[in-house]
Design a protein around this motif. Sequence first.
Motif, PDB file in Angstrom:
ATOM      1  N   GLU A  78       0.980  -1.241   0.027  1.00  0.00           N
ATOM      2  CA  GLU A  78       0.033  -0.062  -0.028  1.00  0.00           C
ATOM      3  C   GLU A  78       0.915   1.443  -0.072  1.00  0.00           C
ATOM      4  N   TYR A  79       1.612   1.422   1.150  1.00  0.00           N
ATOM      5  CA  TYR A  79       2.435   2.584   1.027  1.00  0.00           C
ATOM      6  C   TYR A  79       3.508   2.591  -0.178  1.00  0.00           C
ATOM      7  N   CYS A  92       5.185   4.893  -5.746  1.00  0.00           N
ATOM      8  CA  CYS A  92       5.471   4.816  -7.082  1.00  0.00           C
ATOM      9  C   CYS A  92       4.490   5.636  -7.964  1.00  0.00           C
ATOM     10  N   MET A  93       3.375   5.597  -7.521  1.00  0.00           N
ATOM     11  CA  MET A  93       2.449   6.254  -8.310  1.00  0.00           C
ATOM     12  C   MET A  93       2.366   7.850  -8.216  1.00  0.00           C
ATOM     13  N   GLU A 139       6.530  10.878  -0.775  1.00  0.00           N
ATOM     14  CA  GLU A 139       6.586   9.994   0.601  1.00  0.00           C
ATOM     15  C   GLU A 139       5.420   9.908   1.646  1.00  0.00           C
ATOM     16  N   PRO A 140       4.897   8.808   1.737  1.00  0.00           N
ATOM     17  CA  PRO A 140       3.736   8.863   2.685  1.00  0.00           C
ATOM     18  C   PRO A 140       4.037   8.580   4.222  1.00  0.00           C
ATOM     19  N   GLU A 189       7.150  -5.276   4.010  1.00  0.00           N
ATOM     20  CA  GLU A 189       7.666  -4.423   2.868  1.00  0.00           C
ATOM     21  C   GLU A 189       7.956  -4.995   1.649  1.00  0.00           C
ATOM     22  N   GLU A 190       8.151  -6.187   1.494  1.00  0.00           N
ATOM     23  CA  GLU A 190       8.294  -6.766  -0.065  1.00  0.00           C
ATOM     24  C   GLU A 190       6.990  -7.102  -0.994  1.00  0.00           C
ATOM     25  N   ALA A 191       5.973  -7.786  -0.277  1.00  0.00           N
ATOM     26  CA  ALA A 191       4.754  -8.181  -0.950  1.00  0.00           C
ATOM     27  C   ALA A 191       3.799  -7.006  -1.575  1.00  0.00           C
ATOM     28  N   GLU A 192       3.746  -7.228  -2.849  1.00  0.00           N
ATOM     29  CA  GLU A 192       3.056  -6.105  -3.581  1.00  0.00           C
ATOM     30  C   GLU A 192       1.545  -6.026  -3.675  1.00  0.00           C
TER      31      GLU A 192
END
Length: 524
Positions: free
Chosen positions: A123-124, A129-130, A134-135, A204-207
């Motif tokens: 999510e963050y 990326c979009m 920085e969230p 942190e890695e899973a999309e």
Amino acid sequence: QKPHCPSCDRCKPLWAPYSPKLAFLALDQCAMDTLDTFFNNTTSQFYVVLTGTSSFLSGVMMFLEWFHYTYFGISIVDRLAALVIHLFPFLNGSKNKDANAKVKKGTEAKPFRNSLMLFRGAEYNRFYCMTGKEPLTEYDVGLNSMEFQSFFTYEGARGEHDPADNFMQLVWREPDRQKRIEMAHKALEMNPHCPAALILLAEEEAETILEVEEQLKLALKSAELAYRNSSALCQQDSIHKPLHERNANFCAYARLRLAVCARKLGKVKEAVKMYRDLLKDDRALVMANIHENLIECLLELQSYSEAQQVLSKQEDINIFKSTVMCFTVALLKAKSVGEKFCPDMVAKRGPNPSEMAAVDAIHRAVELNPHVPRYLLELKSLILPPEHVFKRGDSEAIAYAFTHIHHWKRVEGALSLLGSTWEGTFRRIPFPLERGHLFHAYPAHTETVDRQLLPAHHEISVYPQRETPFFMVFTGVLCFSFMTLTVVAYHFPRAMTQYAKTVTTVFLVVLEKLIPTDIFGIFS
């Protein structure tokens, strides 16, 4: 003939026979002559320099006041007053000192973990990326790293035989996200069943949320296996108790985040069941406010009676003083009257008991967190909630509105009732704000903490709205006045000389009238 001046060396002997009172009442003609000579000999450059210098100094003071107020949120005069009180505490007495110490201790800036914290990778990172924004802030990320270290490390870990545990202690301290992911993969190479590495990769890695769920299930399976093994070791020797408690933390955290995944994937009933089970786990209650997560799921299922039961159980506990709890009470009260609520009709006939109860609930909630209504009414744009929130602050308001705004939209008339009544809360709060009404006074340092938790692209909601300090207004008026006098002195030097002479003469006359006539007798 009496002399004109009672003070000059030439006239002083002649005034000796007279009383000091008569000498004082006489006009100091020598001084007036000196004043005329001074004003006649001054040039226009003198007045330009005098007024210009005064304008410059007052402008500098105004800029310093503006800079200090903008960056510190307090006037220089207020800061000096606080410094004086701090340097001289004995002015308040010993009892007040103890009371102030207790208040200061109870109002420390302590952010809390967001119970519905988003996943960094799924999510963050997608948001970054979009949008390229920085969230999360470094302060927020640092708090999360410290919590992971306290949850998933224990004393004596470096003496354990598992090298993955030793290596993961370094991973939690790594500030760079990509390096953390690479180091977590190295830890999995050392131990394919390392729960800490699996949890970090899930976060942190899973999309996608599905990938997060799969990774968390593997982490939970590994954590339960490690928990059973450490339980057997604990029965043999109590020295393994820290390891056993660490493994229990792994299990509790994995179950908690799996419940969040179930809620995000639409499996709300399954999430409710998981949250009810987590309420029995003290470790999970330390990690997050499970009651708030459970209430959100019950509202999604429109099980309002069950949500009311959860609220009634927490009514006598401090946890009830949270944004989720208070605004959920207001939502449930508004649901009973929202469909038939009309502000014009209520103003004519007066509110009935149920409407008064709903309005009081809204006022109570708004006093606790005055930032929420603007987000619910879409008067202020929402952002992704931070990983940590500060109670009663803008960060907690964002976290609440992000997950609950659609619940308010679903209840017919709830937002209309909120929009027509929430501003009335501020008429009930006494002034000054240090006293509060239904709750303790609103924390003065909330804005400072929120600025550390929320990203730079978000405009912080500030309460109460700060008024321009008097000293800033005073120095601004002073600067403008001296600038005007500088222009007048440059273009009209004779008029400026006459003006200065008149003002000085009037000042001396007024001063003569204000000073007692028998002042010499008083001091003699």
